[in-house]
Structures are given as C-alpha cells and as structure tokens.
Design an enzyme around this catalytic site. Structure first.
Site, short mmCIF file in Angstrom:
data_model
loop_
_atom_site.label_atom_id
_atom_site.label_comp_id
_atom_site.label_asym_id
_atom_site.label_seq_id
_atom_site.Cartn_x
_atom_site.Cartn_y
_atom_site.Cartn_z
N ARG A 1 45.14 42.03 35.07
CA ARG A 1 44.42 41.45 36.21
C ARG A 1 44.64 42.34 37.43
NH1 ARG A 1 44.83 34.92 36.40
NH2 ARG A 1 43.07 35.24 37.80
N PRO A 2 43.99 43.52 37.45
CA PRO A 2 44.23 44.45 38.56
C PRO A 2 43.65 43.94 39.87
CG PRO A 2 42.45 45.26 37.15
CD PRO A 2 42.97 44.00 36.51
N ILE A 3 44.15 44.50 40.99
CA ILE A 3 43.56 44.17 42.30
C ILE A 3 43.13 45.47 43.02
CG2 ILE A 3 44.72 41.94 42.58
CD1 ILE A 3 46.61 43.36 44.59
N ASP A 4 42.76 46.46 42.21
CA ASP A 4 42.39 47.76 42.79
C ASP A 4 41.20 47.65 43.75
OD1 ASP A 4 41.18 47.18 40.14
OD2 ASP A 4 39.96 48.93 40.59
N GLN A 5 40.26 46.75 43.49
CA GLN A 5 39.09 46.64 44.36
C GLN A 5 39.45 46.01 45.71
OE1 GLN A 5 36.08 48.13 43.50
NE2 GLN A 5 37.48 48.82 41.91
N ARG B 1 47.95 22.61 37.91
CA ARG B 1 47.62 23.62 38.95
C ARG B 1 46.23 23.38 39.51
NH1 ARG B 1 47.14 28.89 36.67
NH2 ARG B 1 46.01 29.07 38.61
N ASP C 1 35.38 30.09 33.62
CA ASP C 1 36.33 28.98 33.74
C ASP C 1 35.87 27.73 32.98
OD1 ASP C 1 37.80 30.68 35.28
OD2 ASP C 1 37.28 29.77 37.20
N ARG D 1 47.84 32.93 41.39
CA ARG D 1 47.02 34.11 41.54
C ARG D 1 46.50 34.27 42.97
NH1 ARG D 1 46.53 38.82 39.29
NH2 ARG D 1 44.50 39.72 39.69
N LYS E 1 39.10 23.80 43.91
CA LYS E 1 40.38 24.52 43.93
C LYS E 1 40.20 25.95 44.45
CE LYS E 1 42.78 26.87 40.19
NZ LYS E 1 42.40 28.14 40.23
N ASN E 2 39.25 26.67 43.87
CA ASN E 2 39.17 28.10 44.21
C ASN E 2 38.62 28.36 45.60
OD1 ASN E 2 40.44 28.77 41.87
ND2 ASN E 2 38.56 29.25 40.74
N CYS F 1 47.28 32.52 35.66
CA CYS F 1 47.04 32.50 34.22
C CYS F 1 47.04 33.91 33.65
CB CYS F 1 45.68 31.84 33.93
SG CYS F 1 45.60 30.12 34.43
C1 EPZ Z 1 38.74 34.11 40.29
O1 EPZ Z 1 39.76 34.98 39.85
C2 EPZ Z 1 39.18 32.71 39.93
N1 EPZ Z 1 40.44 32.43 40.59
C3 EPZ Z 1 39.33 32.57 38.42
O2 EPZ Z 1 39.56 31.19 38.15
C4 EPZ Z 1 38.01 32.98 37.72
O3 EPZ Z 1 38.21 33.02 36.34
C5 EPZ Z 1 37.55 34.35 38.21
O4 EPZ Z 1 37.50 34.39 39.66
C6 EPZ Z 1 36.17 34.73 37.70
O5 EPZ Z 1 35.23 33.76 38.09
C7 EPZ Z 1 40.44 32.11 41.88
O6 EPZ Z 1 39.41 32.02 42.54
C8 EPZ Z 1 41.77 31.84 42.48
P1 EPZ Z 1 37.82 38.38 39.68
P2 EPZ Z 1 39.80 36.48 40.39
O7 EPZ Z 1 38.45 39.27 40.69
O8 EPZ Z 1 39.26 36.53 41.76
C9 EPZ Z 1 38.39 42.51 37.25
C10 EPZ Z 1 40.62 29.34 37.23
O9 EPZ Z 1 40.76 28.95 36.05
N2 EPZ Z 1 38.96 43.04 38.50
O10 EPZ Z 1 36.44 37.89 39.89
O11 EPZ Z 1 41.17 37.00 40.18
C11 EPZ Z 1 39.28 41.44 36.62
O12 EPZ Z 1 40.31 42.03 35.84
C12 EPZ Z 1 40.81 30.79 37.58
O13 EPZ Z 1 40.37 28.57 38.17
C13 EPZ Z 1 39.28 44.36 38.60
O14 EPZ Z 1 39.14 45.14 37.63
O15 EPZ Z 1 38.78 37.15 39.38
C14 EPZ Z 1 38.28 40.64 35.82
O16 EPZ Z 1 38.05 41.27 34.59
C15 EPZ Z 1 41.28 31.59 36.43
N3 EPZ Z 1 39.77 44.84 39.79
C16 EPZ Z 1 37.00 40.71 36.68
O17 EPZ Z 1 37.20 41.82 37.55
C17 EPZ Z 1 39.94 44.04 40.86
O18 EPZ Z 1 40.38 44.53 41.92
C18 EPZ Z 1 36.72 39.48 37.53
O19 EPZ Z 1 37.89 39.13 38.27
C19 EPZ Z 1 39.60 42.68 40.76
C20 EPZ Z 1 39.11 42.20 39.57
#
Ligand code: EPZ
Length: 417
Positions: free
Chosen positions: A122-126, A396, A304, A93, A22-23, A117
């Site tokens: 769930r910020p996207i600042d990075q 999903r 996950d 997402r 999926k991802n 979810c």
């Molecule tokens: C991906 O989410 C997956 N989703 C999630 O799977 C998975 O839990 C997660 O990676 C971690 O492995 C998809 O691939 C679509 P991250 P993502 O950015 O990319 C923080 C599932 O069940 N963060 O790696 O959104 C964030 O808050 C789903 O299949 C920032 O602070 O996760 C978190 O604490 C749920 N700023 C950590 O980083 C940012 O700009 C990791 O998030 C981005 C993230």
C-alpha cells in the site's frame, strides 16, 4: 475474546438508518487542523477509526469534544505538535491525512507509515509526489518527514487514481500560495465531501467529483459547521444482506446516486431495487443469479463491497467471476468462506466462484474490515451457527453492526469472553 454469533436463515425485513461515512470522517477530522477556529462536525460515525484519529489529534494538542454521540467540536488552534504518535498512527490507514493537513498548516509534518487493512503493498508515493511538487522536502524511512519553507501552487498529475493521494494533496494545497491543479484524481463521494467541508470553511476548491481538481490557495480557513455524507459502503452492505436473505430492507438516510453500481449489480443478480429520494428499498426474490463483477474506482463497483458481493455470489446459480482491480491482494477472506462450504478458486486478482446450494455455519475470522462484513453476510445466509472472530476489524468501520441487523430480524449477537 469477543465474537459475533449468527444463526443463519432468517429473512431480514424492516428499515435501517445509515451512519455517516467512515472514509469521509477520517479525512474531514484531520482536515480541521487547517482551520483557524472551531469546527463542528455532524453525522460523525461512532466507530473505532474515528476514536483513533481523535485520540491522535488530542495527543498533538487539539481540543476535541463529543457534543453528542455523533457531533464533534474540534479546535486545533492550540495544536502544538507536528509529530504524530507512532503507535496510534499504525492503528489506521487514514492517519496519512495528518501529513497533508500538518504540512498545509505548519509546513512541517512527521507521521509514521500508516497501518490499516493488509491488502498487499500500500504505497503512498503519489501523496509524496504531490507534496514535493508543492515545494516540500519529504523523507520516508518508516516515518514520513515533510517540511517546506513555503508551499506554492503547481500542476500535479497523479500516475494512479488514488483516493488518499487526491485528498492529501488537496489538504496540502488549500493554504498554499497561488493555484494548484491536480489531474487524474479519484472521484469518490468522500472526496467531494472533503472538498465541500474545506469550501464551507473558506477554501476555494473546484472540480471535486471530476477528473481535475483546481484549487486557489486562500490565506486562512475559518470555523463552521458541517455534516458528513452517509456511508456508501455500510448502505451497500445492508442492500446485499437484503438480497442474500430473500429479505425486504429499506436502507434509509443515503444518497441513492452513490449506490448506482451496487444497485445495478443487485438487479442483475435478481433482486428488486427501488430508488427513493434518500433511501433505497431492496427486495430479495430468493433467486440469486450468477454475475461477473470488476472493482473499479468510483463510479465503478467499489472494492470495499467486493467481499460482501463474493459472499452473496457463493450461493448463486452458476459460476461468477470477480476481478479485483484496485488492490493487489484482497481475497484473504476467501479461505474463511471456504470453511463454510463455498467453492471459490482465487488466481491472483480473480476469484472464480462456483455457486453452491447453501453455506454451512462455521467458526471464521474477520481477516479485515470488509472481509468481516462478508463473513456476516455469509453467516446470515448459512444453515446453522456461524461464529465470527477478530471483531476489531469490523468495529473499525461499522457502527453497531449486530444491533442494526438484530433490528431487521437477524438472529445475531455479540458474545464477550
Ligand atoms: C481508500 O484507501 C479507502 N480508505 C479504502 O477503504 C478503499 O479501499 C480505497 O480508498 C479504494 O477505494 C480510506 O479512505 C481511509 P487508494 P486508499 O490510494 O486511499 C495504489 C475500507 O475498507 N496507490 O485509492 O489508501 C494503491 O496501492 C478501506 O474502508 C499507489 O500505488 O486507497 C491501490 O492499489 C480499505 N500509490 C490503489 O492505488 C499511492 O500513492 C488505490 O489506492 C496511493 C495508492
């Protein structure tokens, strides 16, 4: 209202074939926006998130067709909108990948803050930091608007190891001028898969799967055919189901290397795990020992898989401690497990699980995608009947989950109305 009804206590036995990841799919499909030509994507999982991202891109002018159930033909050459429809974007997402792909191709993107979810903030600042470093101006007020005259390669250090930011910045950089280096990147298998897809279409990306990704910008990506890797989390869910039911399951069509942290934990808990070339056999011994688990970015134990593992540990002998270190708030489903008799105390990002002798069937909800998978595992182990509601979360990310479990001998069915 749909529900899954499970009659627990059946020993699962047989073979299950794992769908495409999926991802990876929800990133590779929007990545096709960058391609000047037709992409044929194989091994696409038939799940709701895939249909949502396809719907969004069609709405924006892409021509997308299912050649068969698992093969997509995508032609984005006539895509004429750079604004994604808000109500559809909020359903998932991964719609944030539209930002990187649209910015990379059109130097302009407008996408609402994504849904998905609920794990706390769930910020996207990075992601935004990376787009800005490449030369884009980005404004974010409910809707993220990004625009650039041109994108230029640069050096970017991500403050947090983020799957989404790693892929999104990679998407924005493949067609940028010059070289981009992204440091402190995530290493999940689906990141390597997205890089492999882009490289197969003509990109020049090196280092995916390590801490540093180096990209040389190319002028254009051409069309081609690519097959998505198997879903590591779906595989892990069936591996845990084998241990949970004292069963014997051959989990097929997977990359065993991706499963190492899950395999190691299952062995520690008392299951037998046999690794084959593209399959893993898990034999539940009936004994479930307590264990401590800490979720971490790959190659650590995946967040996950955390709910499925907590369900299993809820009937372990002794006390287990599970620490969630990726998301702020990923224990919402624990209240549902408690309805089934689990003894779990959550303190912030830690769950203390005192194993009980058995779970009892109950009516529970899937609070989110993997929480829902955890409920199915719990239902398979429980005495009596479990009814699981809010199936839209499970749908999903899992393809025909109940049918795959039925084929393994589970007494599970979906009831409509
Ligand atoms: C991906 O989410 C997956 N989703 C999630 O799977 C998975 O839990 C997660 O990676 C971690 O492995 C998809 O691939 C679509 P991250 P993502 O950015 O990319 C923080 C599932 O069940 N963060 O790696 O959104 C964030 O808050 C789903 O299949 C920032 O602070 O996760 C978190 O604490 C749920 N700023 C950590 O980083 C940012 O700009 C990791 O998030 C981005 C993230």
């Amino acid at each position: 209202m749909e529900k899954i009804v499970v009659q627990g206590g059946k020993r699962l036995q047989g073979e299950v074939s794992i769908s495409g990841a999926k991802n990876a799919a929800v990133a590779i499909i929007p990545a096709a926006i960058l391609v000047d030509g037709v992409c044929v994507i194989e091994n696409v999982p038939n799940i709701r998130d895939v249909h949502v991202i396809v719907g969004i891109m069609e709405h924006m002018g892409a021509k997308i067709e299912f050649l068969d159930k698992y093969t997509l033909r995508i032609d984005c050459s006539c895509m004429d909108k750079q604004t994604a429809p808000q109500e559809m974007v909020r359903k998932m997402r991964a719609s944030y990948y539209l930002l990187g792909a649209l910015l990379g191709r059109f130097h302009r993107a407008e996408v609402a803050m994504p849904g998905g979810c609920n794990f706390g903030s769930r910020p996207i600042d990075q992601h935004i930091k990376g787009f800005k470093a490449l030369g884009a101006k980005v404004f974010c007020e409910g809707v993220v608007k990004a625009a650039a005259d041109e994108l230029n390669g640069t050096s970017i250090y991500l403050d947090i190891v983020s799957v989404g930011a790693t892929i999104n910045v990679m998407l924005a950089a493949v067609l940028a001028k010059g070289r981009t280096t992204i440091e402190n990147v995530a290493k999940e298998p689906h990141i390597v898969d997205v890089a492999n897809f882009l490289n197969a279409m003509g990109a020049d990306i090196k280092g995916a799967g390590t801490d540093v990704i180096r990209i040389r910008g190319v002028e254009r990506l051409k069309g081609g055919t690519y097959s998505i890797i198997p879903d590591q989390i779906e595989a892990g869910t069936f591996m845990i189901a084998a241990a949970a039911t004292g069963g014997d399951i051959l989990v097929k069509n997977i990359i065993p290397k991706h499963m190492e942290s899950v395999s190691a934990k299952l062995i520690e808990i008392g299951a037998q795990v046999e690794e084959l070339d593209d399959a893993i056999r898990v034999l539940g011994t009936g004994k479930i020992k307590n264990a401590n688990v800490k979720t971490l970015p790959y190659p650590g134990f995946p967040t996950d898989m955390q709910p499925q593992m907590v369900s299993l540990l809820s009937v372990a002998s002794g006390t287990s401690i599970v620490t969630e270190s990726v998301w702020d708030s990923r224990f919402q489903y624990v209240d549902e497990l408690r309805r089934m008799g689990a003894d779990i105390r959550v303190d912030g990002k830690t769950a203390v699980i005192n194993g009980v002798e058995r779970l009892e069937g109950a009516a529970v909800s899937a609070t989110d995608l993997r929480g829902g998978a955890g409920m199915v595992i719990a239902g398979l182990m429980a005495q009596g009947t479990t009814e699981i509601y809010e199936l839209q979360h499970i749908d999903r990310g899992y393809e025909k989950m109940e049918e795959k479990f039925q084929a393994l001998g589970a007494d599970i069915r979906r009831v409509i109305g």
